[in-house]
Structures are given as C-alpha cells and as structure tokens.
Design an enzyme around this catalytic site. Sequence first.
Site, short mmCIF file in Angstrom:
data_model
loop_
_atom_site.label_atom_id
_atom_site.label_comp_id
_atom_site.label_asym_id
_atom_site.label_seq_id
_atom_site.Cartn_x
_atom_site.Cartn_y
_atom_site.Cartn_z
N GLY A 31 31.21 -24.54 -0.89
CA GLY A 31 31.36 -23.06 -0.07
C GLY A 31 31.57 -23.42 1.26
O GLY A 31 31.45 -24.58 1.83
N LEU A 32 31.70 -22.42 2.26
CA LEU A 32 32.13 -22.77 3.69
C LEU A 32 30.55 -23.33 4.34
O LEU A 32 29.74 -23.15 3.81
CB LEU A 32 32.55 -21.29 4.45
CG LEU A 32 33.89 -20.99 3.87
CD1 LEU A 32 33.89 -19.48 4.67
CD2 LEU A 32 34.97 -21.58 4.29
N SER A 33 30.96 -23.89 5.38
CA SER A 33 29.86 -24.52 6.24
C SER A 33 29.00 -23.23 6.62
O SER A 33 29.71 -22.18 7.16
CB SER A 33 30.37 -25.38 7.39
OG SER A 33 29.49 -25.56 8.44
N GLY A 34 27.74 -23.38 6.41
CA GLY A 34 26.89 -22.22 6.71
C GLY A 34 26.83 -21.03 5.82
O GLY A 34 26.13 -20.10 5.96
N SER A 35 27.64 -21.35 4.66
CA SER A 35 27.46 -20.16 3.32
C SER A 35 25.98 -20.11 2.88
O SER A 35 25.72 -19.11 2.44
CB SER A 35 28.65 -20.40 2.49
OG SER A 35 28.24 -21.92 2.02
N GLY A 36 25.34 -21.29 2.97
CA GLY A 36 24.10 -21.50 2.55
C GLY A 36 23.66 -22.23 1.11
O GLY A 36 22.61 -22.22 0.57
N SER A 38 22.91 -25.56 1.30
CA SER A 38 21.59 -26.30 1.59
C SER A 38 20.47 -25.50 1.35
O SER A 38 19.56 -25.92 0.83
CB SER A 38 21.79 -27.13 2.86
OG SER A 38 22.79 -27.83 2.96
N SER A 105 33.11 -29.34 -0.17
CA SER A 105 34.13 -29.80 -1.25
C SER A 105 35.63 -28.65 -1.39
O SER A 105 35.39 -27.94 -2.50
CB SER A 105 33.58 -30.17 -2.57
OG SER A 105 32.69 -29.02 -2.84
#
Length: 198
Positions: A31-36, A38, A105
Amino acid sequence: MKNIIPHEHLIKTKDRSKIKGHKPAILWFTGLSGSGKSTVASYLEKKLNEKKIHTYILDGDNVRSGLNSDLDFTQTSREENIRRISEVSKLFYDSGLINLVCFISPYIKDREKARELIPDDGFIEIFVDCPLEECENRDVKGLYKKARDGEIKHFTGIDAPYESPENPEITINTKENTVEECTDRIISYLKEKQIIPE
Ligand code: ADP
C-alpha cells in the site's frame, strides 16, 4: 547456477512448523506510504505474540537502512529491493515463522514474483487500502510534502505509480476501519485457513 548444489537438510519446513504449533506464512502488506502497513503489522504481531505465534517483521526503512542500503527508488532499484526481500521472506517461511512483510511494493509483477517463491498457499497478500489524499493528510514522515516540493523524486503516488492488487487475499481499509478492526480481520483469515489455531 553452475557448481552450486543446495544441500538437502534433514529438517524441513513442516518439521519446524510442527513444533511451533502453527503453519508458516508470508503476510505481504502492500500500500501507499502512510497507508498503515507498519502500524497494522506491528499491532498484529503483538496480538500473534500473545497467542505464542512465532513471527518476524520485515519493514521498508529497516531493510533499506541495512541489507538494501545500496538501492535507491528508481524502478530498477525498487525491483531489486523487492527481489531481495522476497528471497529473505522465503527463508523466514522455510524457518516456520509467520513473516509480516511491509513494503510499498508498488508493482504487481514484483509482488507476483514474491508469491511464486512460496508454496502451499502460504503467500497472503494484504492490500492496505487508503486513499492518497488521506495518506497525504497523515504525512507521517513528512515525505509527501517533500515529494510535492520536488525534494524527493520517484515518490509513489506522486511521481511514481502504485499498482493496486487485482486479487489480494485480504483488503483492509485503514480510513474506514480502526487498527483493531483491521487486525481482527487478518486474524480471522488466519484461523479460517487453519494457519493459526482457534
Ligand atoms: P506505512 O507503513 O504504510 O508507511 P505507517 O503505519 O507508518 O504507514 O503510518 C500510518 C499512519 O496512519 C500512522 O500514523 C497511524 O497511526 C495512522 N492510522 C490512522 N488510522 C489507521 C488505521 N486504521 N490503520 C493503520 N494506521 C492508521
């Protein structure tokens, strides 16, 4: 490869798995950076750990600061980044762990190559679905602002593509659902597929 003959070890994945009490799996968060990715993976790992499930997290920035510190964000480097991570995740799979893999990815092709390495339906693609606008509002690391200002090039969602999964095993929507709800959804799936016990 010439003159490379892998050794057939006596203990196999299934033997390692048997003494752990659960099956191995790759939980591939994309998913996008900041999508959650981690945030959900971390919370999920805590829940699994409480259930005595053996896990490990491979996370973007952690791997990029070590194993893949020689790679940048061009398409070729991103491919190589995911190729190495895929191979490492295969090792974790063989070791019998549930491996939570958190990388943007962005390319379908690279994720499919990662999937091909893992046998027995052990590859579970989790699409962390969150609109770009929401990720940009969160701007957890201040990277979207830098990308908009032109300070970072090839930033996914801004000036580099993100190819959403076409047929992921699980989709979680982190704008509509809480971290707990997203985590419960994944745990239910793992139980349903008998990867972890009830
Ligand atoms: P990624 O790993 O995809 O780059 P992060 O997990 O680092 O994303 O950041 C996601 C941000 O979104 C965190 O600040 C987190 O607290 C916030 N957030 C808000 N709601 C959710 C949710 N439902 N699931 C995951 N993260 C959420």
